[in-house]
Motif scaffolding. Sequence first.
Motif, PDB file in Angstrom:
ATOM      1  N   GLY A  44       0.836  -1.190   0.000  1.00  0.00           N
ATOM      2  CA  GLY A  44       0.000   0.000   0.000  1.00  0.00           C
ATOM      3  C   GLY A  44       0.870   1.239   0.000  1.00  0.00           C
ATOM      4  O   GLY A  44       1.929   1.278   0.614  1.00  0.00           O
ATOM      5  N   VAL A  45       0.391   2.254  -0.726  1.00  0.00           N
ATOM      6  CA  VAL A  45       1.119   3.519  -0.805  1.00  0.00           C
ATOM      7  C   VAL A  45       0.390   4.534   0.072  1.00  0.00           C
ATOM      8  O   VAL A  45      -0.739   4.934  -0.230  1.00  0.00           O
ATOM      9  N   LEU A  46       1.056   4.897   1.152  1.00  0.00           N
ATOM     10  CA  LEU A  46       0.464   5.846   2.110  1.00  0.00           C
ATOM     11  C   LEU A  46       0.353   7.223   1.495  1.00  0.00           C
ATOM     12  O   LEU A  46       1.182   7.578   0.668  1.00  0.00           O
ATOM     13  N   ASN A  47      -0.639   8.031   1.852  1.00  0.00           N
ATOM     14  CA  ASN A  47      -1.626   7.702   2.873  1.00  0.00           C
ATOM     15  C   ASN A  47      -2.942   7.208   2.246  1.00  0.00           C
ATOM     16  O   ASN A  47      -3.724   6.516   2.905  1.00  0.00           O
ATOM     17  N   GLY A  48      -3.152   7.606   1.006  1.00  0.00           N
ATOM     18  CA  GLY A  48      -4.477   7.432   0.419  1.00  0.00           C
ATOM     19  C   GLY A  48      -4.950   5.998   0.302  1.00  0.00           C
ATOM     20  O   GLY A  48      -6.148   5.730   0.308  1.00  0.00           O
ATOM     21  N   ALA A  70       5.781   5.061   1.989  1.00  0.00           N
ATOM     22  CA  ALA A  70       5.365   6.471   1.976  1.00  0.00           C
ATOM     23  C   ALA A  70       6.280   7.202   1.017  1.00  0.00           C
ATOM     24  O   ALA A  70       7.507   7.041   1.060  1.00  0.00           O
ATOM     25  N   ILE A  71       5.685   7.971   0.128  1.00  0.00           N
ATOM     26  CA  ILE A  71       6.475   8.673  -0.881  1.00  0.00           C
ATOM     27  C   ILE A  71       6.031  10.120  -0.978  1.00  0.00           C
ATOM     28  O   ILE A  71       4.951  10.488  -0.524  1.00  0.00           O
ATOM     29  N   SER A  72       6.883  10.914  -1.574  1.00  0.00           N
ATOM     30  CA  SER A  72       6.560  12.324  -1.755  1.00  0.00           C
ATOM     31  C   SER A  72       7.142  12.776  -3.081  1.00  0.00           C
ATOM     32  O   SER A  72       8.241  12.379  -3.457  1.00  0.00           O
ATOM     33  N   TYR A 168     -11.390  14.960   4.404  1.00  0.00           N
ATOM     34  CA  TYR A 168     -12.257  14.136   3.544  1.00  0.00           C
ATOM     35  C   TYR A 168     -11.742  12.719   3.307  1.00  0.00           C
ATOM     36  O   TYR A 168     -12.409  11.933   2.647  1.00  0.00           O
ATOM     37  N   ARG A 169     -10.530  12.380   3.814  1.00  0.00           N
ATOM     38  CA  ARG A 169     -10.072  11.005   3.616  1.00  0.00           C
ATOM     39  C   ARG A 169     -11.044  10.002   4.217  1.00  0.00           C
ATOM     40  O   ARG A 169     -11.219   8.894   3.701  1.00  0.00           O
ATOM     41  N   ASN A 170     -11.647  10.372   5.333  1.00  0.00           N
ATOM     42  CA  ASN A 170     -12.536   9.449   6.043  1.00  0.00           C
ATOM     43  C   ASN A 170     -13.984   9.535   5.570  1.00  0.00           C
ATOM     44  O   ASN A 170     -14.878   8.994   6.220  1.00  0.00           O
TER      45      ASN A 170
END
Length: 183
Positions: A44-48, A70-72, A168-170
């Motif tokens: 999984g690619v955080l956070n989405g 986690a990437i940026s 809005y993620r939740n």
Amino acid sequence: MDAPDISADLTEVLYSSDQISARLDEIAAQIDADYAGKDLLLIGVLNGAVMVMADLSRKLKTHAAMDWMAISSYGAGTKSSGVVRILKDLSTDLTGRHVLVVEDIIDTGLTLAYLMQNLAGRGPASIALMAMFRKPLAMKTPVDVAYVGFDIPNDFVVGYGLDYAGRYRNLADLGILAPRVYS
Ligand code: PRP
């Protein structure tokens, strides 16, 4: 939260949580069939991707290990520059593993094109990509996606892991954010 809880912030609900769940049932069944007898590792690619990872993994009928990155994006505020910085790398050695990367959305495709190339270089037995949402009209580079939840229009969408300024993620559904929220 559900769309009615923040209805003033949305212009439209694109996919309800029930529709997302039903589509994930279909995709999980495909993945179960495609990886039968194989030892699957979900990345999984955080956070989405937290929401889709949690839901998809629990719909699988077979064992699946999980790990996270986690990437940026590099660049002066330019999201999706195509060069990503790894903020948190995997704990798992990918050598010989059957890897399925799980993402919430493919927008330009630049992040995933980079990430998939990076992970493919780590010696997995196989590597594939699942994305809950994809914006075909925003794609700047082709990305080979094995499993897509829904192709969506090129609008500012939030929910089911996707945020605007951390909010809005939740939201359990996927909606189009009202322009008055961000303009
Ligand atoms: C989103 C998504 C992908 C990327 C896709 O992450 O999870 O990683 O953008 O965009 P692209 O196709 O244009 O490269 P984001 O940078 O919003 O981070 P987040 O998951 O922490 O919200």
